[in-house]
Design a protein around this motif. Sequence first.
Motif, PDB file in Angstrom:
ATOM      1  N   HIS A   1       0.825  -1.209   0.000  1.00  0.00           N
ATOM      2  CA  HIS A   1       0.000   0.000   0.000  1.00  0.00           C
ATOM      3  C   HIS A   1       0.862   1.263   0.000  1.00  0.00           C
ATOM      4  O   HIS A   1       0.535   2.243  -0.679  1.00  0.00           O
ATOM      5  CB  HIS A   1      -0.950   0.011   1.193  1.00  0.00           C
TER       6      HIS A   1
ATOM      7  N   ARG B   1       0.416   5.588   9.168  1.00  0.00           N
ATOM      8  CA  ARG B   1      -0.265   6.519  10.079  1.00  0.00           C
ATOM      9  C   ARG B   1      -0.136   7.960   9.626  1.00  0.00           C
ATOM     10  O   ARG B   1      -1.122   8.705   9.601  1.00  0.00           O
ATOM     11  CB  ARG B   1       0.296   6.383  11.497  1.00  0.00           C
TER      12      ARG B   1
ATOM     13  N   ARG C   1      -2.023   8.466   6.383  1.00  0.00           N
ATOM     14  CA  ARG C   1      -3.382   7.899   6.436  1.00  0.00           C
ATOM     15  C   ARG C   1      -3.661   7.014   5.211  1.00  0.00           C
ATOM     16  O   ARG C   1      -4.678   7.163   4.529  1.00  0.00           O
ATOM     17  CB  ARG C   1      -4.421   8.997   6.557  1.00  0.00           C
TER      18      ARG C   1
ATOM     19  N   ARG D   1      -4.842   3.903   3.468  1.00  0.00           N
ATOM     20  CA  ARG D   1      -5.838   2.863   3.738  1.00  0.00           C
ATOM     21  C   ARG D   1      -5.998   1.977   2.512  1.00  0.00           C
ATOM     22  O   ARG D   1      -5.905   2.445   1.391  1.00  0.00           O
ATOM     23  CB  ARG D   1      -7.197   3.481   4.086  1.00  0.00           C
TER      24      ARG D   1
END
Length: 64
Positions: free
Chosen positions: A10, A58, A61, A63
Motif C-alpha cells: 500500500h 499513520r 493515512r 488505507r
Amino acid sequence: MSNIENGRKHVLTFMKDNKISEQDLATAYGKSRVWVQRALKGYDSGPAVNSFILELIRDYRIRG
C-alpha cells in the motif's frame, strides 16, 4: 511483529500515485535513501522496518 507485506504494498502504491520518491521519505524521516529503499522493497525486515512502514501508514493515512 506480524508480516507487514500488505502495508508495504500500500505504501509503494501511495508513493507511485503521489509521485513521492524514496529520497523524499529518507529526507523527511531522517533515514538514508538506501535504508528506505531496502525497507520498501522488502530486502530488510525486522522491528525497525515494521515501525517505519507503520509510521508511514499513520502519517499519510494510507488505507487499503
